[in-house]
Design a protein around this motif. Sequence first.
Motif, PDB file in Angstrom:
ATOM      1  N   LYS A  11       0.824  -1.216   0.000  1.00 42.82           N
ATOM      2  CA  LYS A  11       0.000   0.000   0.000  1.00 42.82           C
ATOM      3  C   LYS A  11       0.862   1.272   0.000  1.00 42.82           C
ATOM      4  CE  LYS A  11      -4.030  -2.148   2.226  1.00 42.82           C
ATOM      5  NZ  LYS A  11      -5.002  -2.063   3.359  1.00 42.82           N
ATOM      6  N   TYR A  51     -12.500  -2.073  -3.879  1.00 45.59           N
ATOM      7  CA  TYR A  51     -13.032  -2.126  -2.512  1.00 45.59           C
ATOM      8  C   TYR A  51     -14.557  -2.029  -2.482  1.00 45.59           C
ATOM      9  CZ  TYR A  51      -8.479  -1.990  -0.161  1.00 45.59           C
ATOM     10  OH  TYR A  51      -7.238  -2.300   0.323  1.00 45.59           O
ATOM     11  N   HIS A  54     -16.692  -2.942   0.419  1.00 44.10           N
ATOM     12  CA  HIS A  54     -16.677  -2.099   1.630  1.00 44.10           C
ATOM     13  C   HIS A  54     -17.432  -0.789   1.448  1.00 44.10           C
ATOM     14  CE1 HIS A  54     -13.954  -4.695   3.685  1.00 44.10           C
ATOM     15  NE2 HIS A  54     -12.948  -4.492   2.889  1.00 44.10           N
ATOM     16  N   ARG A  57     -19.221   0.843   4.280  1.00 49.22           N
ATOM     17  CA  ARG A  57     -18.504   1.013   5.556  1.00 49.22           C
ATOM     18  C   ARG A  57     -18.137   2.484   5.747  1.00 49.22           C
ATOM     19  NH1 ARG A  57     -15.979  -4.265   6.213  1.00 49.22           N
ATOM     20  NH2 ARG A  57     -14.944  -3.627   8.124  1.00 49.22           N
ATOM     21  N   PHE A  59     -15.521   3.914   6.654  1.00 47.58           N
ATOM     22  CA  PHE A  59     -14.158   4.299   6.275  1.00 47.58           C
ATOM     23  C   PHE A  59     -13.914   4.220   4.766  1.00 47.58           C
ATOM     24  CE2 PHE A  59     -14.071  -0.214   7.602  1.00 47.58           C
ATOM     25  CZ  PHE A  59     -13.568  -0.810   6.452  1.00 47.58           C
ATOM     26  N   LEU A  63     -10.564   5.267   2.805  1.00 46.40           N
ATOM     27  CA  LEU A  63      -9.745   4.158   2.311  1.00 46.40           C
ATOM     28  C   LEU A  63      -9.395   4.365   0.834  1.00 46.40           C
ATOM     29  CD1 LEU A  63      -8.475   1.323   2.621  1.00 46.40           C
ATOM     30  CD2 LEU A  63     -10.753   0.355   2.194  1.00 46.40           C
ATOM     31  N   ARG A  87      -2.127 -14.299   4.738  1.00 47.82           N
ATOM     32  CA  ARG A  87      -2.864 -13.652   5.842  1.00 47.82           C
ATOM     33  C   ARG A  87      -2.069 -13.795   7.143  1.00 47.82           C
ATOM     34  NH1 ARG A  87      -7.129 -10.310   4.502  1.00 47.82           N
ATOM     35  NH2 ARG A  87      -7.672 -10.526   6.697  1.00 47.82           N
ATOM     36  N   THR A  93      -5.589  -6.742  10.905  1.00 52.03           N
ATOM     37  CA  THR A  93      -5.867  -5.476  10.206  1.00 52.03           C
ATOM     38  C   THR A  93      -5.312  -4.278  10.972  1.00 52.03           C
ATOM     39  OG1 THR A  93      -7.923  -6.479   9.420  1.00 52.03           O
ATOM     40  CG2 THR A  93      -7.719  -4.091   9.180  1.00 52.03           C
ATOM     41  N   ARG A 104       2.408  -6.304   9.291  1.00 52.46           N
ATOM     42  CA  ARG A 104       1.716  -5.136   9.853  1.00 52.46           C
ATOM     43  C   ARG A 104       2.301  -4.725  11.200  1.00 52.46           C
ATOM     44  NH1 ARG A 104      -4.273  -6.898   7.658  1.00 52.46           N
ATOM     45  NH2 ARG A 104      -4.277  -5.590   5.782  1.00 52.46           N
ATOM     46  N   ILE A 111      -4.543   1.499  11.482  1.00 57.51           N
ATOM     47  CA  ILE A 111      -5.512   0.513  10.967  1.00 57.51           C
ATOM     48  C   ILE A 111      -5.797   0.754   9.485  1.00 57.51           C
ATOM     49  CG2 ILE A 111      -7.562   1.828  11.696  1.00 57.51           C
ATOM     50  CD1 ILE A 111      -8.860  -0.927  12.389  1.00 57.51           C
ATOM     51  N   GLU A 112      -5.724   2.001   9.045  1.00 57.01           N
ATOM     52  CA  GLU A 112      -5.931   2.286   7.620  1.00 57.01           C
ATOM     53  C   GLU A 112      -4.638   2.105   6.828  1.00 57.01           C
ATOM     54  OE1 GLU A 112      -8.274   5.729   5.618  1.00 57.01           O
ATOM     55  OE2 GLU A 112      -6.217   6.410   5.885  1.00 57.01           O
ATOM     56  N   ASN A 114      -2.061   0.328   6.682  1.00 59.78           N
ATOM     57  CA  ASN A 114      -1.525  -0.908   7.274  1.00 59.78           C
ATOM     58  C   ASN A 114      -0.673  -1.721   6.288  1.00 59.78           C
ATOM     59  OD1 ASN A 114      -3.595  -1.819   5.708  1.00 59.78           O
ATOM     60  ND2 ASN A 114      -4.755  -2.791   7.352  1.00 59.78           N
TER      61      ASN A 114
HETATM   62  P1  IDP Z   1      -7.989  -6.686   5.822  1.00 56.20           P
HETATM   63  O1  IDP Z   1      -7.203  -5.770   4.901  1.00 56.20           O
HETATM   64  O2  IDP Z   1      -7.173  -7.084   7.026  1.00 56.20           O
HETATM   65  O3  IDP Z   1      -8.597  -7.859   5.101  1.00 56.20           O
HETATM   66  P2  IDP Z   1     -10.655  -5.406   5.878  1.00 56.20           P
HETATM   67  O4  IDP Z   1     -11.604  -5.459   7.046  1.00 56.20           O
HETATM   68  O5  IDP Z   1     -11.000  -6.184   4.651  1.00 56.20           O
HETATM   69  O6  IDP Z   1      -9.201  -5.822   6.439  1.00 56.20           O
HETATM   70  O7  IDP Z   1     -10.488  -3.864   5.520  1.00 56.20           O
HETATM   71  C1  IDP Z   1      -9.893  -3.467   4.307  1.00 56.20           C
HETATM   72  C2  IDP Z   1      -8.977  -2.305   4.575  1.00 56.20           C
HETATM   73  O8  IDP Z   1      -9.763  -1.187   5.012  1.00 56.20           O
HETATM   74  C3  IDP Z   1      -7.968  -2.511   5.719  1.00 56.20           C
HETATM   75  O9  IDP Z   1      -6.807  -3.216   5.323  1.00 56.20           O
HETATM   76  C4  IDP Z   1      -7.660  -1.082   6.109  1.00 56.20           C
HETATM   77  O10 IDP Z   1      -6.743  -0.460   5.198  1.00 56.20           O
HETATM   78  C5  IDP Z   1      -9.034  -0.420   5.966  1.00 56.20           C
HETATM   79  N1  IDP Z   1      -9.774  -0.424   7.228  1.00 56.20           N
HETATM   80  C6  IDP Z   1     -10.377  -1.485   7.842  1.00 56.20           C
HETATM   81  N2  IDP Z   1     -10.980  -1.129   8.987  1.00 56.20           N
HETATM   82  C7  IDP Z   1     -10.779   0.205   9.101  1.00 56.20           C
HETATM   83  C8  IDP Z   1     -11.174   1.180  10.088  1.00 56.20           C
HETATM   84  O11 IDP Z   1     -11.836   0.865  11.080  1.00 56.20           O
HETATM   85  N3  IDP Z   1     -10.758   2.462   9.856  1.00 56.20           N
HETATM   86  C9  IDP Z   1     -10.027   2.830   8.769  1.00 56.20           C
HETATM   87  N4  IDP Z   1      -9.652   1.955   7.819  1.00 56.20           N
HETATM   88  C10 IDP Z   1     -10.009   0.658   7.986  1.00 56.20           C
END
Ligand code: IDP
Length: 140
Positions: A11, A51, A54, A57, A59, A63, A87, A93, A104, A111-112, A114
């Motif tokens: 990323k 994405y 998502h 969601r 975020f 994102l 994984r 995450t 990570r 969390i974003e 990552n």
């Molecule tokens: P993953 O990448 O571990 O599979 P997902 O839940 O599929 O996790 O989320 C996709 C991506 O969205 C994450 O890798 C991260 O960059 C972002 N993300 C997930 N949860 C959050 C959050 O609560 N706040 C901000 N970004 C988030």
Amino acid sequence: MAVTRTFSIIKPDATRRNLTGGVTKMLEEAGLRVVASKRIQMTKEQAEGFYAVHKERPFFNDLVSFMISGPVVVQALEGEDAVKRNRDVMGATNPADAAEGTIRKTYAESIEANSVHGSDSDENAAIEIAYFFKPEEIVG
Ligand code: IDP
């Protein structure tokens, strides 16, 4: 165990800090082989499509903005049980929850931001690989 493929993205937070090699080394040390790789600047439309799952969601917009904030490296990876193997080496995450020795835990900023994406199933791996690569770009 079967040799399978998964899809990975290094990323923008990682490319910005010149960690392409560091991340790839950890993937390789985990038993994954890079069978396709390219550095790209994703468009907004590409990131939104990638994405789409998502999109409801909270975020989602942040994102997408993050994913187009700089170059990414998209990769197809091959190895025994590649989705789970990837994984496992990625870690949780949220880097605050990620285990020691994971990508990570080692590199992620938040969390974003990552550092890596990895497919969560064989089915999604095939869809995601096809989203970015033509069959002839993958050399096993
Ligand atoms: P993953 O990448 O571990 O599979 P997902 O839940 O599929 O996790 O989320 C996709 C991506 O969205 C994450 O890798 C991260 O960059 C972002 N993300 C997930 N949860 C959050 C959050 O609560 N706040 C901000 N970004 C988030």
